[in-house]
Design an enzyme around this catalytic site. Structure first.
Site, PDB file in Angstrom:
ATOM      1  N   ILE A 150       0.836  -1.203   0.000  1.00 28.78           N
ATOM      2  CA  ILE A 150       0.000   0.000   0.000  1.00 28.78           C
ATOM      3  C   ILE A 150       0.868   1.249   0.000  1.00 28.78           C
ATOM      4  O   ILE A 150       0.381   2.350   0.198  1.00 28.78           O
ATOM      5  CB  ILE A 150      -0.906  -0.012   1.254  1.00 28.78           C
ATOM      6  CG1 ILE A 150      -0.059  -0.102   2.538  1.00 28.78           C
ATOM      7  CG2 ILE A 150      -1.885  -1.194   1.186  1.00 28.78           C
ATOM      8  CD1 ILE A 150      -0.877  -0.033   3.824  1.00 28.78           C
ATOM      9  N   HIS A 193      -4.537  -4.552  -2.275  1.00 30.76           N
ATOM     10  CA  HIS A 193      -4.953  -4.089  -0.951  1.00 30.76           C
ATOM     11  C   HIS A 193      -4.986  -2.563  -0.849  1.00 30.76           C
ATOM     12  O   HIS A 193      -4.940  -2.009   0.245  1.00 30.76           O
ATOM     13  CB  HIS A 193      -4.040  -4.691   0.131  1.00 30.76           C
ATOM     14  CG  HIS A 193      -4.190  -6.185   0.249  1.00 30.76           C
ATOM     15  ND1 HIS A 193      -3.268  -6.994   0.874  1.00 30.76           N
ATOM     16  CD2 HIS A 193      -5.172  -7.025  -0.198  1.00 30.76           C
ATOM     17  CE1 HIS A 193      -3.676  -8.274   0.813  1.00 30.76           C
ATOM     18  NE2 HIS A 193      -4.816  -8.312   0.161  1.00 30.76           N
ATOM     19  N   ASN A 212      11.983 -15.133  -0.623  1.00 31.31           N
ATOM     20  CA  ASN A 212      11.549 -14.726   0.716  1.00 31.31           C
ATOM     21  C   ASN A 212      12.538 -15.247   1.750  1.00 31.31           C
ATOM     22  O   ASN A 212      12.997 -16.379   1.650  1.00 31.31           O
ATOM     23  CB  ASN A 212      10.146 -15.297   1.019  1.00 31.31           C
ATOM     24  CG  ASN A 212       9.415 -14.504   2.068  1.00 31.31           C
ATOM     25  OD1 ASN A 212       9.145 -13.326   1.886  1.00 31.31           O
ATOM     26  ND2 ASN A 212       9.104 -15.148   3.185  1.00 31.31           N
TER      27      ASN A 212
HETATM   28  P1  OAD Z   1       4.209 -10.501   5.804  1.00 30.00           P
HETATM   29  O1  OAD Z   1       4.753  -9.649   6.893  1.00 30.00           O
HETATM   30  O2  OAD Z   1       3.189 -11.504   6.153  1.00 30.00           O
HETATM   31  O3  OAD Z   1       5.395 -11.272   5.074  1.00 30.00           O
HETATM   32  C1  OAD Z   1       6.548 -10.591   4.646  1.00 30.00           C
HETATM   33  C2  OAD Z   1       7.620 -11.633   4.368  1.00 30.00           C
HETATM   34  O4  OAD Z   1       8.755 -10.950   3.834  1.00 30.00           O
HETATM   35  C3  OAD Z   1       8.080 -12.370   5.609  1.00 30.00           C
HETATM   36  O5  OAD Z   1       7.955 -13.768   5.388  1.00 30.00           O
HETATM   37  C4  OAD Z   1       9.562 -11.960   5.773  1.00 30.00           C
HETATM   38  O6  OAD Z   1      10.379 -13.044   6.160  1.00 30.00           O
HETATM   39  C5  OAD Z   1       9.932 -11.503   4.386  1.00 30.00           C
HETATM   40  N1  OAD Z   1      10.948 -10.433   4.347  1.00 30.00           N
HETATM   41  C6  OAD Z   1      10.958  -9.258   5.011  1.00 30.00           C
HETATM   42  N2  OAD Z   1      12.013  -8.499   4.666  1.00 30.00           N
HETATM   43  C7  OAD Z   1      12.722  -9.234   3.759  1.00 30.00           C
HETATM   44  C8  OAD Z   1      13.935  -9.010   3.034  1.00 30.00           C
HETATM   45  N3  OAD Z   1      14.639  -7.869   3.143  1.00 30.00           N
HETATM   46  N4  OAD Z   1      14.357  -9.993   2.194  1.00 30.00           N
HETATM   47  C9  OAD Z   1      13.653 -11.162   2.076  1.00 30.00           C
HETATM   48  N5  OAD Z   1      12.508 -11.409   2.726  1.00 30.00           N
HETATM   49  C10 OAD Z   1      12.039 -10.469   3.562  1.00 30.00           C
HETATM   50  O7  OAD Z   1       3.688  -9.482   4.656  1.00 30.00           O
HETATM   51  P2  OAD Z   1       2.710  -9.800   3.417  1.00 30.00           P
HETATM   52  O8  OAD Z   1       2.853 -11.206   2.970  1.00 30.00           O
HETATM   53  O9  OAD Z   1       2.895  -8.714   2.441  1.00 30.00           O
HETATM   54  O10 OAD Z   1      -3.002  -7.061   4.164  1.00 30.00           O
HETATM   55  O11 OAD Z   1       1.297  -9.626   4.117  1.00 30.00           O
HETATM   56  C11 OAD Z   1       0.141  -9.864   3.364  1.00 30.00           C
HETATM   57  C12 OAD Z   1      -0.982  -8.996   3.845  1.00 30.00           C
HETATM   58  O12 OAD Z   1      -1.171  -9.146   5.255  1.00 30.00           O
HETATM   59  C13 OAD Z   1      -0.726  -7.507   3.713  1.00 30.00           C
HETATM   60  O13 OAD Z   1      -0.980  -7.026   2.407  1.00 30.00           O
HETATM   61  C14 OAD Z   1      -1.686  -6.914   4.699  1.00 30.00           C
HETATM   62  C15 OAD Z   1      -1.421  -7.859   5.861  1.00 30.00           C
HETATM   63  O14 OAD Z   1      -2.454  -7.986   6.751  1.00 30.00           O
HETATM   64  C16 OAD Z   1      -4.058  -6.466   4.727  1.00 30.00           C
HETATM   65  O15 OAD Z   1      -3.937  -5.750   5.703  1.00 30.00           O
HETATM   66  C17 OAD Z   1      -5.368  -6.753   4.076  1.00 30.00           C
END
Ligand code: OAD
Ligand code: ZN
Length: 246
Positions: free
Chosen positions: A101, A119, A218
């Site tokens: 977002i 989203h 990831n």
């Molecule tokens: P998450 O926080 O669930 O997942 C992010 C992933 O990125 C994690 O598994 C981390 O290990 C990985 N990560 C973070 N920094 C990194 C880096 N520098 N290199 C490699 N990996 C890294 O976030 P999303 O999957 O985006 O939606 O979450 C999905 C949705 O949940 C969001 O869009 C939001 C949230 O609730 C709503 O609010 C509707």
């Protein structure tokens, strides 16, 4: 190595669709949701029906958003964003599907119509009744003057960041375009998402079922690693940095 293999797959692909999550923006100073220190480890999400029903919930939601303003305002595209923008300019990536977002794909050079925001977007606000758009400055001014979250000047319904909360309808047009792209690509790359939030998390498998090769980048394992053709458990900036072309 995984990165060399990724380079070959990118070189061989004709249509690449990236699918991004919060992990692509952590190097830009924006916390993700589920890592240690992530947003949902500090605050409980406010579901949409609660936002609609409760003035307290609306005030809390806006206080949280204002507290993040310096972080969002200062954030610049990272190496992941810039690598995808390079592939976009090269004609290999028609559009990016994102759960984010933060507007950083647009800031990296993607035309707005080529960023499919599943989203929504937190850099502006909308009335939940009539859809009227508002700038955050306006919301902040009204909040400071009235000590409460403002309602729409046109229809008096609550004004909310232009994001999708849990329990809120997914945007129809974006869902359709993401579906078409997932089924049309020959390489689908999921980047920085835990792949646990549906229906967004369904796109990697949709692409795979339609014949695309699937790559997952990831740091942590995801629930869908087992269906991927290549999994890279490594930092996104380091993995995609070599694909940045200026
Ligand atoms: P998450 O926080 O669930 O997942 C992010 C992933 O990125 C994690 O598994 C981390 O290990 C990985 N990560 C973070 N920094 C990194 C880096 N520098 N290199 C490699 N990996 C890294 O976030 P999303 O999957 O985006 O939606 O979450 C999905 C949705 O949940 C969001 O869009 C939001 C949230 O609730 C709503 O609010 C509707
Ligand atoms: Zn309205």
């Amino acid at each position: 190595s995984g990165v060399e293999h990724l380079g070959d797959m990118i070189a061989e692909a004709r249509v690449i669709v990236p699918f991004t999550g919060a992990g692509i923006s952590t190097e830009c100073g924006i916390p993700d949701f589920r890592s240690p220190g992530g947003i949902w480890t500090r605050n409980r999400p406010i579901p949409f029906d609660e936002f609609v029903a409760s003035r307290q919930a609306r005030d809390e939601s806006w206080r949280r958003r204002f507290a993040m303003e310096e972080v969002f305002a200062a954030a610049k595209p990272g190496r992941g964003h810039r690598a995808l923008a390079s592939l976009y300019r090269a004609g290999k990536v028609p559009a990016v599907i994102t759960q984010n977002i933060d507007n950083l794909h647009q800031a990296s050079g993607f035309a707005a119509e080529h960023v499919i925001e599943l989203h929504g977007n937190t850099t502006y606000a909308r009335c939940i009744g009539c859809g009227q758009a508002y700038q955050l400055d306006w919301v902040k001014r009204r909040f400071d003057e009235e000590g409460a979250a403002p309602n729409c000047t046109a229809c008096d319904e609550p004004v909310k960041t232009a994001t999708i909360s849990f329990g809120q309808m997914m945007p129809d047009d974006e869902m359709q375009r993401a579906t078409a792209l997932s089924q049309a690509c020959d390489l689908f790359i999921a980047i920085g998402s835990s792949l646990v939030v549906w229906p967004a998390a369904g796109f990697p498998m949709m692409a795979k079922n339609a014949g695309a090769r699937l790559v997952i980048i990831n740091r942590e394992p995801t629930e869908q690693d087992d269906i991927a053709d290549l999994v890279i458990h490594h930092d996104i900036g380091e993995t995609l940095g070599p694909f940045v072309r200026n």
